[in-house]
Design a protein around this motif. Sequence first.
Motif, PDB file in Angstrom:
ATOM      1  N   GLU A   1     -11.201 -32.176  13.810  1.00 21.42           N
ATOM      2  CA  GLU A   1     -10.223 -31.277  13.021  1.00 21.42           C
ATOM      3  C   GLU A   1      -9.127 -30.515  14.167  1.00 21.42           C
ATOM      4  O   GLU A   1      -8.149 -29.664  13.831  1.00 21.42           O
ATOM      5  CB  GLU A   1     -11.203 -30.607  13.753  1.00 21.42           C
ATOM      6  N   MET A   2      -8.824 -30.919  15.669  1.00 21.92           N
ATOM      7  CA  MET A   2      -7.634 -30.153  16.673  1.00 21.92           C
ATOM      8  C   MET A   2      -6.039 -31.378  15.990  1.00 21.92           C
ATOM      9  O   MET A   2      -4.707 -30.801  15.632  1.00 21.92           O
ATOM     10  CB  MET A   2      -7.771 -30.676  17.924  1.00 21.92           C
ATOM     11  N   ILE A   3      -6.384 -32.733  15.875  1.00 22.74           N
ATOM     12  CA  ILE A   3      -5.249 -33.092  14.930  1.00 22.74           C
ATOM     13  C   ILE A   3      -4.481 -32.531  13.592  1.00 22.74           C
ATOM     14  O   ILE A   3      -4.380 -32.170  13.223  1.00 22.74           O
ATOM     15  CB  ILE A   3      -5.777 -35.085  14.957  1.00 22.74           C
ATOM     16  N   LEU A   4      -6.012 -32.412  12.750  1.00 19.62           N
ATOM     17  CA  LEU A   4      -5.929 -32.083  11.913  1.00 19.62           C
ATOM     18  C   LEU A   4      -4.751 -30.561  12.014  1.00 19.62           C
ATOM     19  O   LEU A   4      -3.451 -30.383  11.017  1.00 19.62           O
ATOM     20  CB  LEU A   4      -6.497 -31.651  10.701  1.00 19.62           C
ATOM     21  N   TYR A   5      -5.094 -29.918  12.563  1.00 22.84           N
ATOM     22  CA  TYR A   5      -4.511 -28.632  12.619  1.00 22.84           C
ATOM     23  C   TYR A   5      -3.379 -28.820  13.140  1.00 22.84           C
ATOM     24  O   TYR A   5      -1.970 -28.490  12.705  1.00 22.84           O
ATOM     25  CB  TYR A   5      -5.535 -28.052  13.519  1.00 22.84           C
ATOM     26  N   THR A   6      -3.145 -29.744  13.721  1.00 22.85           N
ATOM     27  CA  THR A   6      -1.406 -30.025  14.873  1.00 22.85           C
ATOM     28  C   THR A   6      -0.932 -30.325  13.552  1.00 22.85           C
ATOM     29  O   THR A   6       0.458 -29.412  13.887  1.00 22.85           O
ATOM     30  CB  THR A   6      -2.006 -31.287  15.903  1.00 22.85           C
ATOM     31  N   VAL A   7      -1.545 -31.087  13.047  1.00 23.93           N
ATOM     32  CA  VAL A   7      -0.149 -32.400  11.863  1.00 23.93           C
ATOM     33  C   VAL A   7       0.365 -30.198  10.609  1.00 23.93           C
ATOM     34  O   VAL A   7       1.228 -30.325  10.228  1.00 23.93           O
ATOM     35  CB  VAL A   7      -0.830 -32.944  10.986  1.00 23.93           C
ATOM     36  N   ALA A   8      -0.703 -29.592  10.203  1.00 21.25           N
ATOM     37  CA  ALA A   8       0.017 -28.565   9.929  1.00 21.25           C
ATOM     38  C   ALA A   8       0.390 -27.873  11.256  1.00 21.25           C
ATOM     39  O   ALA A   8       1.217 -27.457   9.841  1.00 21.25           O
ATOM     40  CB  ALA A   8      -1.573 -27.572   9.803  1.00 21.25           C
ATOM     41  N   MET A   9       0.684 -27.450  11.614  1.00 21.53           N
ATOM     42  CA  MET A   9       0.980 -26.240  13.035  1.00 21.53           C
ATOM     43  C   MET A   9       2.708 -27.443  12.877  1.00 21.53           C
ATOM     44  O   MET A   9       3.687 -26.573  12.793  1.00 21.53           O
ATOM     45  CB  MET A   9       0.542 -26.563  14.352  1.00 21.53           C
ATOM     46  N   ILE A  10       3.029 -28.628  12.814  1.00 22.45           N
ATOM     47  CA  ILE A  10       3.830 -29.479  12.974  1.00 22.45           C
ATOM     48  C   ILE A  10       4.635 -29.488  11.795  1.00 22.45           C
ATOM     49  O   ILE A  10       5.377 -29.279  11.631  1.00 22.45           O
ATOM     50  CB  ILE A  10       3.952 -30.489  13.179  1.00 22.45           C
ATOM     51  N   ALA A  11       4.149 -28.999  10.592  1.00 24.77           N
ATOM     52  CA  ALA A  11       4.577 -28.946   9.182  1.00 24.77           C
ATOM     53  C   ALA A  11       5.258 -27.479   8.681  1.00 24.77           C
ATOM     54  O   ALA A  11       6.416 -27.604   8.925  1.00 24.77           O
ATOM     55  CB  ALA A  11       3.793 -29.041   8.035  1.00 24.77           C
TER      56      ALA A  11
END
Length: 303
Positions: free
Chosen positions: A220-230
């Motif tokens: 889940e941390m990876i998913l949130y990080t991808v959204a953060m980068i976006a």
Amino acid sequence: MTSGSPRTPEWRGRLGAYVALTKPRIIELLLVTTLPTMILAEGGMPGLWLVLATLVGGTAAAASANVFNCYLDRDIDAVMNRTSRRPLVTGEVTPRAALVLASVLGVFSLLWFALLVNAASAWLTFAAIAIYVVGYTMLLKRRTSQNIVWGGIAGCMPVFIGWSAVTGGLDWAAVALFGVIFFWTPPHYWPLSIKFTKDYRDAGVPMLPVVASSTRVAGEMILYTVAMIACSLALVPLAGMSWVYTVVAIGLGAWFLTSCVLMLRRAQDPARGKLRAMKVFHASITYLTALFVMVAVDVFLPF
């Protein structure tokens, strides 16, 4: 001189206890996001008085919310090793004194913003305090593993407050910055929760690492990080950021995403070694600080 000297350490200790309740390190991180936001909103350096007024008001508001948090959570703080030395647990500060301090700081911050900045920033400040104290501390923290996700909205509010202090309103660029912090909060806080999972379990606080496997948490941390980068890249068209910001935002995002991916791999295969969750925690602070510094610097680049 001699009679007064023994009192000095006691006076300093008492003051230090009150300061500790405000959680200065958290406030520092909030201010790191406020000033660059103001610079971006202004398209340059805002007036010194406006900057000082916003930072003073923001500090008081964050301090108020943090003291309220310590007051409301003093029962679980006493159970957790990480928080067992907080002043309300040790008795250095009484609950009544903490409640008075939190209330005074909160009222002061709202009046300060309303009288010296503008009404929009005052209302947003009120929302930030309410979300953290009522939404996170009172309603979510002890009831759901998604507590830090939605409670983290309070930590996003400084960008709205800083933007509105300059412009009197909000803009899509401010929403993108809000999104950066919103999606950054889980991969920032969950590694800390992993390290202190036993503390949270003993206190009955259902942080995600308490109720889910490390593999799920890291995923889940990876998913949130991808959204953060976006969200960080959405700022490019929304605020007209330069190619320099774009390259730095991509580089920082890739670096932090890699740290989360490595944590997931270690969670999936224990033979790879410890999770090194705190390494990811500290990396998250470096990421956010560097990104917002770049937001400010980009405004002054000659292209």
